[in-house]
Design a protein around this motif. Sequence first.
Motif, short mmCIF file in Angstrom:
data_model
loop_
_atom_site.label_atom_id
_atom_site.label_comp_id
_atom_site.label_asym_id
_atom_site.label_seq_id
_atom_site.Cartn_x
_atom_site.Cartn_y
_atom_site.Cartn_z
N GLN A 257 0.83 -1.20 0.00
CA GLN A 257 0.00 0.00 0.00
C GLN A 257 0.87 1.26 0.00
O GLN A 257 0.60 2.21 -0.74
CB GLN A 257 -0.92 -0.01 1.23
N ASN A 258 1.91 1.25 0.82
CA ASN A 258 2.81 2.40 0.87
C ASN A 258 3.50 2.62 -0.48
O ASN A 258 3.66 3.76 -0.94
CB ASN A 258 3.87 2.21 1.96
N LEU A 259 3.92 1.51 -1.09
CA LEU A 259 4.59 1.61 -2.39
C LEU A 259 3.66 2.19 -3.44
O LEU A 259 4.04 3.09 -4.21
CB LEU A 259 5.11 0.24 -2.81
N ILE A 260 2.44 1.71 -3.48
CA ILE A 260 1.48 2.20 -4.47
C ILE A 260 1.14 3.67 -4.21
O ILE A 260 1.05 4.48 -5.14
CB ILE A 260 0.20 1.34 -4.45
N ASP A 261 1.00 4.03 -2.92
CA ASP A 261 0.72 5.44 -2.59
C ASP A 261 1.86 6.34 -3.07
O ASP A 261 1.61 7.42 -3.62
CB ASP A 261 0.52 5.59 -1.08
N ASP A 262 3.10 5.91 -2.84
CA ASP A 262 4.25 6.72 -3.26
C ASP A 262 4.32 6.82 -4.78
O ASP A 262 4.66 7.88 -5.33
CB ASP A 262 5.55 6.13 -2.71
N MET A 263 4.01 5.72 -5.47
CA MET A 263 4.02 5.75 -6.93
C MET A 263 2.96 6.71 -7.46
O MET A 263 3.21 7.47 -8.40
CB MET A 263 3.80 4.34 -7.48
N LEU A 264 1.79 6.69 -6.87
CA LEU A 264 0.72 7.61 -7.28
C LEU A 264 1.10 9.05 -6.98
O LEU A 264 0.81 9.97 -7.77
CB LEU A 264 -0.58 7.25 -6.58
N THR A 265 1.77 9.27 -5.84
CA THR A 265 2.22 10.63 -5.50
C THR A 265 3.23 11.14 -6.52
O THR A 265 3.14 12.29 -6.99
CB THR A 265 2.86 10.64 -4.10
N LEU A 266 4.18 10.30 -6.90
CA LEU A 266 5.17 10.69 -7.91
C LEU A 266 4.49 11.00 -9.24
O LEU A 266 4.83 11.99 -9.91
CB LEU A 266 6.20 9.58 -8.10
N THR A 267 3.56 10.16 -9.63
CA THR A 267 2.86 10.38 -10.90
C THR A 267 2.11 11.71 -10.88
O THR A 267 2.12 12.46 -11.87
CB THR A 267 1.88 9.23 -11.16
N ARG A 268 1.47 12.01 -9.76
CA ARG A 268 0.74 13.26 -9.65
C ARG A 268 1.68 14.47 -9.68
O ARG A 268 1.40 15.47 -10.34
CB ARG A 268 -0.07 13.26 -8.34
N LEU A 269 2.82 14.37 -9.02
CA LEU A 269 3.77 15.49 -8.99
C LEU A 269 4.37 15.76 -10.36
O LEU A 269 4.70 16.89 -10.70
CB LEU A 269 4.90 15.19 -7.99
N GLU A 270 4.53 14.70 -11.17
CA GLU A 270 5.13 14.86 -12.49
C GLU A 270 4.12 15.29 -13.55
O GLU A 270 4.50 15.68 -14.65
CB GLU A 270 5.77 13.54 -12.93
N SER A 271 2.85 15.22 -13.23
CA SER A 271 1.82 15.52 -14.23
C SER A 271 1.72 17.02 -14.48
O SER A 271 1.69 17.83 -13.55
CB SER A 271 0.47 14.98 -13.77
N ILE A 272 1.66 17.40 -15.77
CA ILE A 272 1.49 18.81 -16.12
C ILE A 272 0.06 19.28 -15.85
O ILE A 272 -0.21 20.48 -15.83
CB ILE A 272 1.84 19.05 -17.60
N ASP A 273 -0.84 18.32 -15.64
CA ASP A 273 -2.23 18.67 -15.35
C ASP A 273 -2.47 18.83 -13.84
O ASP A 273 -3.62 18.93 -13.41
CB ASP A 273 -3.17 17.57 -15.89
#
Length: 436
Positions: A257-273
Amino acid sequence: MSPQLLFWIPAVLRLVLCLAGAGVVGFFFGPIAGLVTAVLGVGAMMITHLHYLLRLSTWLDDSGQSRLPDGWGAWTDVYARLYRMRRDDEKNQAELAEWLARFRQAMSLLPDGVVIMDDVLFLEWCNPAAQQHLGLKLDRDKGMRVTNLIRNPAFIDYIILGRYEQPLTMTLHERKLIIQIIPFENRRQILVTHDVTESERIDMMRRDFVANASHELRTPLTVINGFLEIALAQPNLEEGTRMAHLKLMTEQGQRMQNLIDDMLTLTRLESIDYPLRTEVLRVRPLLERIAEEGRALSAGKHEIVLTIDGPDLKGNAEELRSAFTNLVTNAVRYTPEGGRISLRWQSDEQGAHFAVQDTGIGISPEHISRLTERFYRVDKSRSRETQGTGLGLAIVRHVLLRHHATLEIASVPDHGSTFTVHFPSTQTIQDYAQTP
């Protein structure tokens, strides 16, 4: 009426008038006088034409500098036509020069390199991208053979084989380039270069990310599946063993769960949207809460000290909380029991600074530059023992980039590390309260 007829009529009329005048003189003064008058008239006309031919020849020898001469008679029409031709030619040259300038400007702005060569590969022109890709310099290398300027065996073989329908991929000056030669006209060739270094790096990062994420998820899934198989095979497992298995499965599930949360956080931070939502961030209560969370994680095994003497910030509270928490959590995880962790928030003329200093295991110099890469671990076995996902510092780096801040890492093996976040003065709010 045709231009040729307009040219001949005045000439014939002048000749007729000259002969008529000679006839009148011969009628009154005799045939000899008339003949002399005719000869003198025709001679004067010939001398006039020779004079204008000489002026025309002089002008043709230096047409770019000399002024077009004035004419007389039929020469007026000749010079008028020459003037129109010269004016049209100058207009065409100006238009051609303008289009050439536009072409070169457009080629200069292209991200791909463009090199124009003759049929024997002598350099005629290249744009700035080509100079950067191939190490050329137009002022210095113009007129030189391209194979003498690009001394790469793969490129030489490409030229020798002459199979230009297929592009060449090669590494030159630490850049990965796709090169293709395109013949055009009869005596010209274009060499086009495309830099794929960055795209290759991104593809490699993507492949590494998928491989690392799969590897990180495989371990907890293997543990959970193993215990589930045991539970199915042994339904009457004793209560103590069953509870131990459930505890381990819960821990591994939380790790996923922690790994998936961190991956989603990274994806959100990198998104131009996902634009940055700036707000006034009260630093004191935020850091006091993070320090308390660090003490709870430490469970009394470390001394955690907080010092606050700096301004508030403009930024996103959730993102900065995540970044600061990751730094504090890492310090707790990698500091042996009995160690000291110091959290400092202070400011100077350059801006505000948040430092996390520990007396932990430290980091070797060769690892420091790669610490913010995804899934990069100095000690993989210890990272798994501390339940780290390998994404914490990558999240910190992306959060700081969005806040125009930088991360400085200083460490000495076996003596501890200091992670310092530097915020520019533009991100600070100088009117802050020193007390809670």
